[in-house]
Design a protein around this motif. Structure first.
Motif, PDB file in Angstrom:
ATOM      1  N   ILE A 122       2.908 -46.523  22.184  1.00 54.12           N
ATOM      2  CA  ILE A 122       1.545 -46.922  22.551  1.00 54.12           C
ATOM      3  C   ILE A 122       0.607 -46.777  21.364  1.00 54.12           C
ATOM      4  O   ILE A 122      -0.198 -47.675  21.078  1.00 54.12           O
ATOM      5  CB  ILE A 122       1.054 -46.088  23.746  1.00 54.12           C
ATOM      6  CG1 ILE A 122       1.809 -46.479  25.011  1.00 54.12           C
ATOM      7  CG2 ILE A 122      -0.452 -46.273  23.960  1.00 54.12           C
ATOM      8  CD1 ILE A 122       1.612 -45.505  26.165  1.00 54.12           C
TER       9      ILE A 122
ATOM     10  N   ASN B 134       7.140 -51.030  25.446  1.00 55.35           N
ATOM     11  CA  ASN B 134       7.374 -49.824  26.253  1.00 55.35           C
ATOM     12  C   ASN B 134       7.324 -50.079  27.754  1.00 55.35           C
ATOM     13  O   ASN B 134       7.487 -49.148  28.544  1.00 55.35           O
ATOM     14  CB  ASN B 134       6.338 -48.747  25.898  1.00 55.35           C
ATOM     15  CG  ASN B 134       4.916 -49.262  26.090  1.00 55.35           C
ATOM     16  OD1 ASN B 134       4.696 -50.360  26.595  1.00 55.35           O
ATOM     17  ND2 ASN B 134       3.947 -48.470  25.670  1.00 55.35           N
TER      18      ASN B 134
ATOM     19  N   SER C 262      -1.562 -47.672  29.506  1.00 57.19           N
ATOM     20  CA  SER C 262      -1.027 -47.130  28.247  1.00 57.19           C
ATOM     21  C   SER C 262      -1.911 -46.019  27.704  1.00 57.19           C
ATOM     22  O   SER C 262      -1.417 -44.993  27.212  1.00 57.19           O
ATOM     23  CB  SER C 262      -0.904 -48.248  27.210  1.00 57.19           C
ATOM     24  OG  SER C 262       0.005 -49.237  27.629  1.00 57.19           O
TER      25      SER C 262
END
Length: 477
Positions: free
Chosen positions: A451, A285, A177
Motif C-alpha cells: 500500500i 494487494n 488501503s
C-alpha cells in the motif's frame, strides 16, 4: 419505449448517505490534506470506546484487527469488514457468472457499485450482530444494552464507508488501503520501539517500569535487554521477527518493479511512443485483502455460540483455550500459524502444527489466485478494457492492426497468466511472512508495504510542482 423502473435496491441506496465528487479538479495539496484529515478521524474514532462494552485486551483478535483495519471495543470495531465482505460476495457471484453482469459496460458497472454499497450497509448490521450476540465483545447487561451496542458498532461501520468514499473522491488512493496501512504501521512501531511492558496500565507507573521479568513490548529493547543479561536464546527469538520483517519488505519492494513492457506507438504521430507496463503483481494487494478478510470472517464465525467444555470454550467449528487461542477443530487448522518458526527453534512443533502450516499455505495460495482472476474480470483490468483504454488515447501496438480486437488478442496472452501467477505468488509470499512471524503479522506487513509503495507510485505520477517541499523530498524530486 418505457424506461425501466429502478430496482428496490437502487431506490434504497438513494437514501444512503454518500459523498459527492468535487465539481472541479483538486490540487495535490488539497487531496493530501483530505487524506490526512480522514486518517486522523479514523485514528481518533478507533480510540473512542463503545458504551456498554467491558474493557479487554482482545489479544486473540489481533490478526483480525490488522487485516480488517479495526480496533475491537471502539467505534472502529468493524473496520473495513462490511466493505470487504460485500466485495467478496459480489466478486464471487459475478466472477462465477451467477450474476451475469459485464462490468465493462456502464449499466452493469453501476449495478455492481449500487449492490456493493447496499450490501456494505447491510453487513454493518449483520457483522455487528455477530460480534455482540456471538460473544466477540464482552457486553454485560440485558438485551436492550446489546441492541444499543449493536447500533453503535453499525454506526461506526457506516462512518468507515463514508470515510472510504471521501478518500476515494477527494483524497488519494482508497480508504480501505489507508486504514489497513495505518493499523499495521501503528502495530509495527509499537512492537519495535515501545519501551513499556505489556502490563502497563494508565496512571499506575509501577506497572510501566520494564525489567528482566517484565520485559518491554518493543523487540529492539528486548534484544538489548537480553544482550545485557547474556541470554542468547532470547536474543535470537527477538531478532528473528525483525530480520524476517526486513526480508519481506525488501522482497515486496523488489517484485513491485517486475513487469512486462508492452510497446505502444501513436497512431497519428510516427516515431513517438511509450510502453504499457503489465506488472507481475497485476492485481496488487487486492487478492491478499480479500483472502485475509475471508479467513478473518471465518475465524469470527468460529467464536459464535461458544459453550464451556472441559475447561475450553467450544463451538461447532472447534475449541478455544482460556486465552482465546484455537486448540482444536476447523478453527485451529484454519488459524494463522504466526509463531511457527519460533516454536520450531525453541520448543518444537507437533504433526498438527505441520498440517496447519500446509493448510495455511495452500489456502492462501488458492484463495489469492481465485480472487486475482475474478478481480481482473470485474474491475476493468481485463484485456478488452485495457485495449479500449489504449485505443481511446490514440495508440496502438506496433506490428498489429489499429483496432481494439487486435490489441485485446495480444494483451490476453499476458494479462490472464499474470493474474494467475501474480495471485499465486502474492498468496505464497503472504503465507511465508505469516509462518516466519514477521512483525504486525505476515499478511499485515505485506499489505502495508504494498500500500505504501502504491502511494509512492501515485504521488510520483502527480504534478509535484504544486506539492509541499517535504513531499517532493520524500518522492526524490
Amino acid at each position: 419505449m418505457e424506461e425501466e423502473k429502478p430496482s428496490l435496491v437502487t431506490r434504497i441506496t438513494r437514501y444512503i448517505p454518500t459523498v459527492k465528487r468535487p465539481s472541479y479538479r483538486q490540487s495535490l495539496n488539497t487531496r493530501l490534506k483530505w487524506t490526512g484529515l480522514v486518517l486522523i478521524a479514523y485514528l481518533a474514532l478507533s480510540y473512542i470506546p463503545v458504551y456498554g462494552v467491558e474493557p479487554s485486551t482482545y489479544e486473540q483478535f489481533r490478526y483480525i484487527e490488522l487485516i480488517l483495519g479495526s480496533r475491537f471495543g471502539s467505534l472502529m470495531t468493524l473496520g473495513i469488514s462490511p466493505i470487504v465482505t460485500a466485495g467478496i460476495i459480489l466478486q464471487l457471484l459475478v466472477g462465477s457468472k451467477i450474476l451475469n453482469w459485464d462490468t465493462t459496460k456502464e449499466e452493469d458497472r453501476k449495478k455492481f457499485q449500487t449492490w456493493n454499497k447496499f450490501l456494505s450497509v447491510v453487513f454493518c448490521f449483520i457483522t455487528a450482530a455477530v460480534y455482540v450476540f456471538g460473544g466477540a465483545l464482552l457486553v454485560l447487561g440485558p438485551l436492550s444494552m446489546k441492541i444499543i451496542v449493536l447500533l453503535q458498532l453499525a454506526a461506526g461501520g457506516l462512518m468507515v464507508i463514508l470515510l472510504d468514499d471521501l478518500v476515494s473522491k477527494w483524497g488519494i488512493g482508497s480508504g480501505v488501503s489507508l486504514f489497513i496501512a495505518a493499523g499495521v504501521a501503528t502495530q509495527i512501531l509499537i512492537r519495535l520501539f515501545s519501551p513499556l511492558p505489556a502490563t502497563c496500565k494508565p496512571f499506575q507507573f509501577s506497572t510501566c517500569m520494564p525489567s528482566v521479568g517484565n520485559a518491554p513490548v518493543g523487540l529492539v529493547w528486548q534484544f538489548f535487554l537480553n544482550a545485557l543479561i547474556g541470554n542468547r536464546s532470547l536474543m535470537l527469538q527477538t531478532l528473528l521477527p525483525i530480520l524476517f520483517t526486513a526480508l519481506v519488505f525488501l522482497i515486496v519492494v523488489y517484485i513491485q518493479d517486475i513487469a512486462i513492457e508492452i510497446p505502444l506507438s501513436f497512431t497519428a504521430l510516427r516515431g513517438f511512443g511509450r510502453t504499457w507496463p503489465l506488472k507481475l503483481l497485476y492485481t496488487s494487494n487486492i487478492p491478499v485483502i480479500l483472502a485475509g478478510a475471508l479467513i478473518a470472517n471465518f475465524q469470527l464465525l468460529g467464536r459464535f455460540g461458544l459453550t464451556p467444555q472441559n475447561g475450553l470454550q467450544c463451538g461447532m467449528l472447534g475449541c478455544y483455550d482460556a486465552n482465546g487461542n484455537p486448540v482444536s477443530g476447523a478453527v485451529f487448522y484454519l488459524s494463522t500459524p504466526s509463531n511457527f518458526l519460533l516454536q520450531l527453534i525453541s520448543t518444537g512443533v507437533t504433526s498438527a502444527d505441520w498440517i496447519r502450516v500446509a493448510i495455511h499455505i495452500a489456502l492462501f495460495a488458492i484463495l489469492c489466485t481465485i480472487f486475482s482472476v475474478f478481480w481482473v474480470s470485474t474491475s476493468g483490468m481485463d484485456a478488452k478494457s485495457v485495449a479500449e483504454q489504449i485505443e481511446a488515447i490514440g495508440m496502438q501496438i506496433p506490428g498489429y492492426r489499429r483496432d481494439a480486437k487486435s490489441m485485446e488478442a495480444v494483451l490476453s496472452k499476458y494479462i490472464q497468466p499474470l493474474a494467475f501467477l501474480g495471485g499465486l505468488f502474492v498468496g505464497l509470499l503472504a503465507a511465508f511472512a505469516d509462518i516466519t512471524g514477521t512483525i504486525g503479522s505476515g499478511t499485515g506487513i505485506l499489505l502495508a508495504v504494498m500500500i505504501i509503495y502504491q502511494y509512492y507510485e501515485q504521488l510520483s505520477m502527480e504534478n509535484l510542482e504544486e506539492a509541499h517541499p517535504l513531499i517532493r523530498k520524500l518522492i526524490g524530486e
